[in-house]
Design a protein around this motif. Structure first.
Motif, PDB file in Angstrom:
ATOM      1  N   ARG A 177       0.832  -1.214   0.000  1.00 40.42           N
ATOM      2  CA  ARG A 177       0.000   0.000   0.000  1.00 40.42           C
ATOM      3  C   ARG A 177       0.865   1.261   0.000  1.00 40.42           C
ATOM      4  O   ARG A 177       0.596   2.210  -0.739  1.00 40.42           O
ATOM      5  CB  ARG A 177      -0.932  -0.021   1.216  1.00 40.42           C
ATOM      6  CG  ARG A 177      -2.024   1.020   1.188  1.00 40.42           C
ATOM      7  CD  ARG A 177      -3.043   0.834   2.290  1.00 40.42           C
ATOM      8  NE  ARG A 177      -2.541   1.307   3.574  1.00 40.42           N
ATOM      9  CZ  ARG A 177      -2.329   0.536   4.633  1.00 40.42           C
ATOM     10  NH1 ARG A 177      -2.564  -0.764   4.574  1.00 40.42           N
ATOM     11  NH2 ARG A 177      -1.881   1.048   5.760  1.00 40.42           N
ATOM     12  N   CYS A 178       1.923   1.254   0.799  1.00 44.71           N
ATOM     13  CA  CYS A 178       2.780   2.436   0.895  1.00 44.71           C
ATOM     14  C   CYS A 178       3.626   2.631  -0.364  1.00 44.71           C
ATOM     15  O   CYS A 178       3.873   3.772  -0.772  1.00 44.71           O
ATOM     16  CB  CYS A 178       3.641   2.355   2.147  1.00 44.71           C
ATOM     17  SG  CYS A 178       2.669   2.523   3.676  1.00 44.71           S
ATOM     18  N   VAL A 179       4.054   1.544  -0.997  1.00 48.13           N
ATOM     19  CA  VAL A 179       4.818   1.656  -2.251  1.00 48.13           C
ATOM     20  C   VAL A 179       3.985   2.378  -3.305  1.00 48.13           C
ATOM     21  O   VAL A 179       4.509   3.160  -4.098  1.00 48.13           O
ATOM     22  CB  VAL A 179       5.258   0.258  -2.762  1.00 48.13           C
ATOM     23  CG1 VAL A 179       5.767   0.325  -4.200  1.00 48.13           C
ATOM     24  CG2 VAL A 179       6.331  -0.331  -1.849  1.00 48.13           C
ATOM     25  N   LEU A 180       2.682   2.155  -3.297  1.00 39.30           N
ATOM     26  CA  LEU A 180       1.800   2.727  -4.318  1.00 39.30           C
ATOM     27  C   LEU A 180       1.334   4.154  -4.020  1.00 39.30           C
ATOM     28  O   LEU A 180       0.670   4.770  -4.852  1.00 39.30           O
ATOM     29  CB  LEU A 180       0.569   1.821  -4.502  1.00 39.30           C
ATOM     30  CG  LEU A 180       0.879   0.450  -5.095  1.00 39.30           C
ATOM     31  CD1 LEU A 180      -0.335  -0.448  -5.027  1.00 39.30           C
ATOM     32  CD2 LEU A 180       1.401   0.580  -6.523  1.00 39.30           C
ATOM     33  N   MET A 181       1.686   4.684  -2.858  1.00 44.20           N
ATOM     34  CA  MET A 181       1.281   6.052  -2.529  1.00 44.20           C
ATOM     35  C   MET A 181       2.022   7.045  -3.430  1.00 44.20           C
ATOM     36  O   MET A 181       3.195   6.840  -3.751  1.00 44.20           O
ATOM     37  CB  MET A 181       1.545   6.348  -1.053  1.00 44.20           C
ATOM     38  CG  MET A 181       0.635   5.559  -0.121  1.00 44.20           C
ATOM     39  SD  MET A 181       1.025   5.801   1.632  1.00 44.20           S
ATOM     40  CE  MET A 181       0.460   7.476   1.864  1.00 44.20           C
ATOM     41  N   PRO A 182       1.354   8.122  -3.854  1.00 42.80           N
ATOM     42  CA  PRO A 182       1.990   9.064  -4.783  1.00 42.80           C
ATOM     43  C   PRO A 182       3.146   9.874  -4.185  1.00 42.80           C
ATOM     44  O   PRO A 182       4.018  10.327  -4.910  1.00 42.80           O
ATOM     45  CB  PRO A 182       0.846   9.985  -5.216  1.00 42.80           C
ATOM     46  CG  PRO A 182      -0.232   9.791  -4.218  1.00 42.80           C
ATOM     47  CD  PRO A 182      -0.049   8.447  -3.603  1.00 42.80           C
ATOM     48  N   SER A 183       3.166  10.046  -2.875  1.00 41.30           N
ATOM     49  CA  SER A 183       4.223  10.821  -2.236  1.00 41.30           C
ATOM     50  C   SER A 183       5.112   9.907  -1.400  1.00 41.30           C
ATOM     51  O   SER A 183       4.618   9.230  -0.486  1.00 41.30           O
ATOM     52  CB  SER A 183       3.623  11.909  -1.340  1.00 41.30           C
ATOM     53  OG  SER A 183       4.593  12.393  -0.427  1.00 41.30           O
ATOM     54  N   ILE A 184       6.401   9.889  -1.673  1.00 36.76           N
ATOM     55  CA  ILE A 184       7.328   9.062  -0.908  1.00 36.76           C
ATOM     56  C   ILE A 184       7.415   9.528   0.540  1.00 36.76           C
ATOM     57  O   ILE A 184       7.566   8.725   1.461  1.00 36.76           O
ATOM     58  CB  ILE A 184       8.729   9.008  -1.575  1.00 36.76           C
ATOM     59  CG1 ILE A 184       9.666   8.027  -0.866  1.00 36.76           C
ATOM     60  CG2 ILE A 184       9.378  10.363  -1.630  1.00 36.76           C
ATOM     61  CD1 ILE A 184       9.264   6.591  -0.933  1.00 36.76           C
ATOM     62  N   ILE A 185       7.288  10.831   0.764  1.00 37.36           N
ATOM     63  CA  ILE A 185       7.308  11.365   2.136  1.00 37.36           C
ATOM     64  C   ILE A 185       6.105  10.832   2.921  1.00 37.36           C
ATOM     65  O   ILE A 185       6.254  10.304   4.025  1.00 37.36           O
ATOM     66  CB  ILE A 185       7.292  12.918   2.135  1.00 37.36           C
ATOM     67  CG1 ILE A 185       8.540  13.475   1.429  1.00 37.36           C
ATOM     68  CG2 ILE A 185       7.169  13.469   3.553  1.00 37.36           C
ATOM     69  CD1 ILE A 185       9.841  13.176   2.122  1.00 37.36           C
ATOM     70  N   GLU A 186       4.912  10.943   2.322  1.00 36.43           N
ATOM     71  CA  GLU A 186       3.702  10.440   2.989  1.00 36.43           C
ATOM     72  C   GLU A 186       3.767   8.932   3.167  1.00 36.43           C
ATOM     73  O   GLU A 186       3.327   8.398   4.186  1.00 36.43           O
ATOM     74  CB  GLU A 186       2.456  10.835   2.198  1.00 36.43           C
ATOM     75  CG  GLU A 186       2.159  12.322   2.273  1.00 36.43           C
ATOM     76  CD  GLU A 186       0.995  12.727   1.368  1.00 36.43           C
ATOM     77  OE1 GLU A 186       0.203  11.847   0.958  1.00 36.43           O
ATOM     78  OE2 GLU A 186       0.892  13.934   1.085  1.00 36.43           O
ATOM     79  N   ALA A 187       4.322   8.235   2.181  1.00 34.94           N
ATOM     80  CA  ALA A 187       4.434   6.780   2.265  1.00 34.94           C
ATOM     81  C   ALA A 187       5.318   6.374   3.439  1.00 34.94           C
ATOM     82  O   ALA A 187       4.966   5.481   4.216  1.00 34.94           O
ATOM     83  CB  ALA A 187       5.002   6.220   0.961  1.00 34.94           C
ATOM     84  N   ARG A 188       6.449   7.045   3.588  1.00 37.46           N
ATOM     85  CA  ARG A 188       7.367   6.716   4.691  1.00 37.46           C
ATOM     86  C   ARG A 188       6.738   7.027   6.044  1.00 37.46           C
ATOM     87  O   ARG A 188       6.840   6.240   6.987  1.00 37.46           O
ATOM     88  CB  ARG A 188       8.684   7.478   4.518  1.00 37.46           C
ATOM     89  CG  ARG A 188       9.752   7.096   5.516  1.00 37.46           C
ATOM     90  CD  ARG A 188      11.076   7.809   5.228  1.00 37.46           C
ATOM     91  NE  ARG A 188      12.086   7.421   6.179  1.00 37.46           N
ATOM     92  CZ  ARG A 188      12.227   7.946   7.396  1.00 37.46           C
ATOM     93  NH1 ARG A 188      11.407   8.893   7.808  1.00 37.46           N
ATOM     94  NH2 ARG A 188      13.186   7.519   8.204  1.00 37.46           N
ATOM     95  N   ILE A 189       6.060   8.171   6.145  1.00 36.53           N
ATOM     96  CA  ILE A 189       5.388   8.542   7.402  1.00 36.53           C
ATOM     97  C   ILE A 189       4.329   7.507   7.761  1.00 36.53           C
ATOM     98  O   ILE A 189       4.265   7.020   8.898  1.00 36.53           O
ATOM     99  CB  ILE A 189       4.774   9.962   7.293  1.00 36.53           C
ATOM    100  CG1 ILE A 189       5.889  11.010   7.234  1.00 36.53           C
ATOM    101  CG2 ILE A 189       3.815  10.232   8.449  1.00 36.53           C
ATOM    102  CD1 ILE A 189       5.421  12.404   6.843  1.00 36.53           C
ATOM    103  N   GLU A 190       3.482   7.162   6.795  1.00 34.06           N
ATOM    104  CA  GLU A 190       2.413   6.179   7.012  1.00 34.06           C
ATOM    105  C   GLU A 190       2.993   4.818   7.387  1.00 34.06           C
ATOM    106  O   GLU A 190       2.526   4.155   8.314  1.00 34.06           O
ATOM    107  CB  GLU A 190       1.555   6.074   5.744  1.00 34.06           C
ATOM    108  CG  GLU A 190       0.504   4.995   5.771  1.00 34.06           C
ATOM    109  CD  GLU A 190      -0.688   5.320   6.662  1.00 34.06           C
ATOM    110  OE1 GLU A 190      -1.479   4.400   6.916  1.00 34.06           O
ATOM    111  OE2 GLU A 190      -0.822   6.475   7.099  1.00 34.06           O
ATOM    112  N   PHE A 191       4.018   4.398   6.672  1.00 38.57           N
ATOM    113  CA  PHE A 191       4.630   3.099   6.896  1.00 38.57           C
ATOM    114  C   PHE A 191       5.216   3.016   8.311  1.00 38.57           C
ATOM    115  O   PHE A 191       4.934   2.062   9.050  1.00 38.57           O
ATOM    116  CB  PHE A 191       5.730   2.870   5.850  1.00 38.57           C
ATOM    117  CG  PHE A 191       6.370   1.516   5.922  1.00 38.57           C
ATOM    118  CD1 PHE A 191       5.669   0.383   5.544  1.00 38.57           C
ATOM    119  CD2 PHE A 191       7.692   1.381   6.329  1.00 38.57           C
ATOM    120  CE1 PHE A 191       6.271  -0.879   5.593  1.00 38.57           C
ATOM    121  CE2 PHE A 191       8.299   0.131   6.375  1.00 38.57           C
ATOM    122  CZ  PHE A 191       7.590  -0.998   6.009  1.00 38.57           C
TER     123      PHE A 191
END
Length: 197
Positions: A177-191
């Motif tokens: 799910r996080c790999v597919l997020m459009p923002s790497i910053i948001e993906a890392r925070i969420e992860f």
């Protein structure tokens, strides 16, 4: 160079080509030498079959995002690891030569990495798991069709599993799910937020 030419260059997609015929190890090495200076070109060998692959931007983005998140997991959980990226695995006696997209020793350095990751935008033509089996790599993850398939080496054969045996606490669905997020910053925070709960 015109802007249209630049657009064509930057939008090249991953492509694979299986060279017709059967090649000896020495012939493969000659082909390798001939293509050594070709940027973005990989060459693999398995039992006489030679495959060429070009790496597109989408492939490189996906492999890097997976690596960033996985390495964040290692750091957060205090798991010692050695990243070896796409270091070539090759041995004439094993009849194989290839480069994973990302690979890791977990814990300490051994004869071969514990984990390898491959991003497949186009379907491959050489049996990838057979190559990994010859180097006794414990786990291979394939990213295809926006999901991870995890294969664990068990009794000299890979079996597909729903959970990593090397990293049993890692939520694979969360990683996808996080790999597919459009923002790497948001993906890392969420992860990181989710793995800390």
């Amino acid at each position: 160079m015109t802007p249209q030419t630049l657009d064509k260059i930057t939008s090249l997609q991953e492509q694979r080509f299986l060279l017709p015929g059967h090649y000896t190890w020495e012939e493969f090495e000659e082909l390798e030498a001939l293509t050594a200076d070709a940027p973005g070109l990989r060459i693999s060998y398995l039992d006489g079959c030679v495959e060429f692959m070009t790496l597109g931007e989408q492939h490189e983005i996906l492999k890097k995002v997976i690596a960033i998140l996985l390495e964040a997991y290692f750091f957060d959980k205090g798991i010692n690891f050695i990243p070896v990226g796409s270091a070539t695995r090759r041995a004439k006696e094993k009849g194989a030569s290839f480069e994973p997209d990302e690979s890791y020793y977990i814990g300490q350095k051994k004869e071969n990495p514990d984990l390898a990751i491959e991003v497949n935008i186009t379907s491959g033509s050489i049996d990838k798991l057979e190559k990994y089996k010859r180097f006794n790599i414990n786990e291979v993850w394939f990213w295809e069709n926006n999901q991870l398939s995890v294969y664990h080496l068990n009794n000299d054969n890979y079996e597909q599993v729903t959970q990593s045996q090397l990293l049993p606490e890692l939520d694979i669905n969360l990683l996808e799910r996080c790999v597919l997020m459009p923002s790497i910053i948001e993906a890392r925070i969420e992860f990181l937020k989710e793995i800390r709960q």
